[in-house]
Write a protein that holds these residues in place. Structure first.
Motif, short mmCIF file in Angstrom:
data_model
loop_
_atom_site.label_atom_id
_atom_site.label_comp_id
_atom_site.label_asym_id
_atom_site.label_seq_id
_atom_site.Cartn_x
_atom_site.Cartn_y
_atom_site.Cartn_z
N SER A 46 13.51 6.53 64.87
CA SER A 46 14.51 5.48 64.65
C SER A 46 14.02 4.40 63.69
CB SER A 46 14.91 4.83 65.99
OG SER A 46 13.79 4.28 66.64
N SER A 47 12.81 4.57 63.17
CA SER A 47 12.29 3.61 62.20
C SER A 47 12.94 3.84 60.85
CB SER A 47 10.77 3.77 62.06
OG SER A 47 10.45 4.98 61.39
N VAL A 48 12.70 2.94 59.90
CA VAL A 48 13.27 3.10 58.56
C VAL A 48 12.81 4.41 57.93
CG1 VAL A 48 11.40 1.76 57.52
CG2 VAL A 48 13.55 2.02 56.30
N TRP A 49 11.58 4.83 58.25
CA TRP A 49 11.03 6.07 57.68
C TRP A 49 11.72 7.28 58.28
CZ3 TRP A 49 8.67 4.63 53.57
CH2 TRP A 49 8.01 3.41 53.55
N GLY A 50 11.93 7.25 59.59
CA GLY A 50 12.62 8.35 60.23
C GLY A 50 14.05 8.49 59.75
N VAL A 51 14.72 7.34 59.57
CA VAL A 51 16.11 7.34 59.10
C VAL A 51 16.19 7.84 57.66
CG1 VAL A 51 18.09 5.88 58.57
CG2 VAL A 51 16.83 5.54 60.71
N ALA A 52 15.26 7.38 56.83
CA ALA A 52 15.29 7.75 55.41
C ALA A 52 14.75 9.15 55.16
CB ALA A 52 14.48 6.73 54.59
N GLY A 53 13.97 9.68 56.11
CA GLY A 53 13.39 10.99 55.90
C GLY A 53 12.25 10.98 54.89
N ILE A 54 11.60 9.83 54.74
CA ILE A 54 10.47 9.65 53.82
C ILE A 54 9.29 9.17 54.65
CG2 ILE A 54 9.57 8.35 51.85
CD1 ILE A 54 12.51 8.11 50.89
N ASP A 55 8.14 9.81 54.50
CA ASP A 55 7.02 9.52 55.40
C ASP A 55 5.83 8.89 54.69
OD1 ASP A 55 8.21 10.79 57.71
OD2 ASP A 55 7.84 12.69 56.68
N PRO A 56 5.29 7.81 55.26
CA PRO A 56 3.98 7.33 54.82
C PRO A 56 2.92 8.38 55.18
CG PRO A 56 5.16 5.61 56.01
CD PRO A 56 5.90 6.89 56.24
N VAL A 57 1.96 8.56 54.31
CA VAL A 57 0.91 9.56 54.51
C VAL A 57 -0.45 8.87 54.38
CG1 VAL A 57 -0.15 11.66 53.60
CG2 VAL A 57 2.35 11.44 53.65
N LYS A 58 -1.35 9.20 55.31
CA LYS A 58 -2.72 8.67 55.26
C LYS A 58 -3.67 9.85 55.00
CE LYS A 58 -6.25 6.29 58.02
NZ LYS A 58 -6.55 5.69 59.35
N ILE A 59 -4.53 9.69 54.00
CA ILE A 59 -5.47 10.76 53.65
C ILE A 59 -6.88 10.18 53.73
CG2 ILE A 59 -6.17 12.42 51.89
CD1 ILE A 59 -3.32 11.99 50.66
N THR A 60 -7.71 10.79 54.57
CA THR A 60 -9.08 10.33 54.75
C THR A 60 -10.03 11.40 54.25
OG1 THR A 60 -8.44 9.04 56.70
CG2 THR A 60 -10.79 9.51 56.41
N LEU A 61 -10.92 10.98 53.33
CA LEU A 61 -11.82 11.94 52.67
C LEU A 61 -13.05 11.19 52.19
CD1 LEU A 61 -10.45 14.68 50.29
CD2 LEU A 61 -12.62 13.56 49.82
N ASP A 62 -14.22 11.74 52.47
CA ASP A 62 -15.48 11.11 52.06
C ASP A 62 -15.60 9.68 52.57
OD1 ASP A 62 -16.26 13.42 50.80
OD2 ASP A 62 -15.59 12.77 48.80
N GLY A 63 -15.12 9.42 53.77
CA GLY A 63 -15.26 8.11 54.37
C GLY A 63 -14.27 7.07 53.88
N LYS A 64 -13.35 7.46 53.00
CA LYS A 64 -12.33 6.53 52.49
C LYS A 64 -10.95 7.00 52.92
CE LYS A 64 -14.88 5.44 48.22
NZ LYS A 64 -14.79 5.44 46.74
N SER A 65 -10.02 6.04 53.01
CA SER A 65 -8.64 6.38 53.33
C SER A 65 -7.72 5.79 52.28
CB SER A 65 -8.25 5.84 54.71
OG SER A 65 -8.94 6.50 55.74
N VAL A 66 -6.71 6.55 51.91
CA VAL A 66 -5.68 6.05 50.99
C VAL A 66 -4.32 6.38 51.60
CG1 VAL A 66 -7.06 6.21 48.89
CG2 VAL A 66 -5.74 8.21 49.67
N TYR A 67 -3.32 5.64 51.12
CA TYR A 67 -1.97 5.79 51.64
C TYR A 67 -1.00 6.09 50.51
CZ TYR A 67 -4.03 3.55 55.73
OH TYR A 67 -4.83 3.25 56.79
N THR A 68 -0.02 6.92 50.80
CA THR A 68 1.04 7.21 49.84
C THR A 68 2.29 7.57 50.62
OG1 THR A 68 1.60 8.46 47.85
CG2 THR A 68 0.46 9.66 49.60
N LEU A 69 3.31 8.08 49.95
CA LEU A 69 4.55 8.52 50.60
C LEU A 69 4.86 9.94 50.19
CD1 LEU A 69 6.86 5.40 49.94
CD2 LEU A 69 5.39 5.83 51.92
N ARG A 70 5.55 10.66 51.10
CA ARG A 70 5.95 12.03 50.79
C ARG A 70 7.26 12.34 51.53
NH1 ARG A 70 2.44 16.62 53.45
NH2 ARG A 70 3.38 15.53 55.22
N THR A 71 8.06 13.16 50.91
CA THR A 71 9.26 13.67 51.56
C THR A 71 9.47 15.10 51.09
OG1 THR A 71 11.58 13.22 52.07
CG2 THR A 71 10.90 12.89 49.79
N TYR A 72 10.55 15.71 51.56
CA TYR A 72 10.90 17.05 51.12
C TYR A 72 12.37 17.06 50.72
CZ TYR A 72 6.48 18.55 53.19
OH TYR A 72 5.14 18.70 53.47
#
Length: 409
Positions: A227-253
């Motif tokens: 029921s959040s804005v992301w669930g309603v919009a069908g667009i998801d924040p994505v967290k990627i953790t690699l080599d001790g670092k984390s970055v954020y982006t968005l993805r949908t289908y």
């Protein structure tokens, strides 16, 4: 008043409370009709819902069997024959309602009494009642509700309705009383009908309780993210953790194809969710800007209300995976590997390049290893063998291909 085509009603007249069925106005063959339970000789009234139900079960003829919705009404559980509070009309008590102020409750109650009384008068031919409603136009405004009487002249008009009723209501009630024809039903049939009504009430209560319990359980199990804005919009924040670092982006289908926050194959990544949200407000040159639901996200972003929350399903951790691959198949978390490979494939599909496929074609041993680890049936007979370091190095190269797509890391 109700969307039901046929309604069980309780009518309070001079001789007491009576029960019958009312079919408010309906259209058939281009004409408007209304009816009550009865026959050519007049209205059928009963002294209890059980007696009315016993009569209906007897199969005796009545006019409502020709109603287009009679079959649906007749198929209802027995307890549906009992009127609820809003289906009870104190006709004789209308003057008492007008003694009070035009509150929501009073106006609503009087409007329902007027509606059923007028319908009853027209169907049965109660002349004095018909004349009363035809001669006093001020009565029609009661159907507009309490708001109609909230203005400067509201109390005056409410009083005008009161004067009309005070002067004429005895005649109205008397003319309706004349239509009372109580239908008697034998005690045995009435007792059986009452038992059926009581049993149906129990089943209805049990069904309602079960439905409420199921609804409560569903509510408790519901994911707030949906029921959040992301669930309603069908667009998801994505967290990627690699080599001790984390970055954020968005993805949908879109039609099954991945779309990332980015452009020309570059995935726009941010070290914090707050920086991501701020960037969105000031930038619109990216592949998501043209999505049908993007405006939903931006409405919250521009209002400063965008909470970038990453659902666990959209968190990708590559931590320790290279090391585990080097130890052998049993040390690898295949779920972690499968999610990582999903991200590799999504990024390559979105960028519309063949880098991932080309790499695997050039390294068939790596392709066989991944197929084996991720449960593909295309590698029957293949089993990974040492040195596992080759597979670890290959996975590391795939991670580096992904990182090269990031705008920041």
């Amino acid at each position: 008043m109700t969307s039901r085509a046929i309604i069980p009603v309780k009518l309070s007249l001079t001789e007491g409370d009576f029960y019958t069925l009312w079919a408010p106005t309906w259209k058939e063959h281009g004409a408007e009709w209304q009816a009550f339970l009865g026959d050519d000789a007049g209205l059928f009234l009963f002294t209890s819902p059980a007696k009315m139900y016993a009569f209906l079960r007897s199969g005796k003829r009545h006019d409502l069997t020709s109603h287009p919705k009679w079959g649906a009404f007749d198929a209802q559980p027995a307890d549906q024959i009992v009127p609820d509070k809003k289906e009870s009309f104190d006709i004789i008590g209308a003057p008492a309602v007008l003694a009070g102020r035009p509150s929501y409750e009073n106006v609503s109650t009087l409007g329902r009494v007027f509606q059923v009384s007028k319908s009853l008068a027209e169907v049965t031919g109660a002349d004095d009642a018909v004349l009363f409603f035809a001669s006093h136009s001020v009565l029609g405004n009661v159907q507009r509700g309490a708001d109609h009487y909230a203005g400067e002249h509201g109390l005056g008009e409410w009083s005008a309705v009161g004067r009309a009723v005070l002067s004429n209501w005895d005649k109205v009630v008397a003319s309706l009383d004349e239509q009372v024809r109580v239908i008697d039903v034998d005690d045995a049939a009435t007792t059986e009908a009452q038992k059926l009504i009581d049993d149906a009430r129990v089943r209805t209560a049990e069904a309602r309780a079960a439905a409420e319990a199921a609804a409560k359980e569903a509510e408790e199990q519901a994911d707030p993210y949906d029921s959040s804005v992301w669930g309603v919009a069908g667009i998801d924040p994505v967290k990627i953790t690699l080599d001790g670092k984390s970055v954020y982006t968005l993805r949908t289908y879109v039609d099954g194809a991945p779309v990332f926050l980015g452009r020309h194959g570059e995935i726009f990544t941010f070290p914090t969710t707050r920086q991501l949200a701020r960037w969105l407000v000031e930038n619109d040159e990216h592949d998501m800007a043209g999505l049908a639901t993007w405006e939903t996200v931006m409405t919250h972003a521009n209002a400063g209300e965008l909470d970038v929350t990453v659902h666990p399903d959209n968190q990708y951790s590559f931590q320790g995976l290279v090391s585990d691959i080097g130890k052998g198949p049993d040390a690898v978390d295949t779920a972690q590997m499968g999610r990582g490979y999903e991200l590799f494939a999504d990024a390559a599909d979105w960028a519309a390049d063949d880098s991932l496929n080309s790499y695997l074609l050039a390294n068939p041993r790596t392709q066989d290893y991944l197929s084996y680890m991720l449960g593909s049936t295309e590698t029957a007979g293949y089993v990974p063998s040492k040195p596992y370091s080759d597979h670890a190095n290959a996975w590391k190269e795939l991670e580096e291909m992904l990182v090269k797509r990031f705008s920041k890391f």
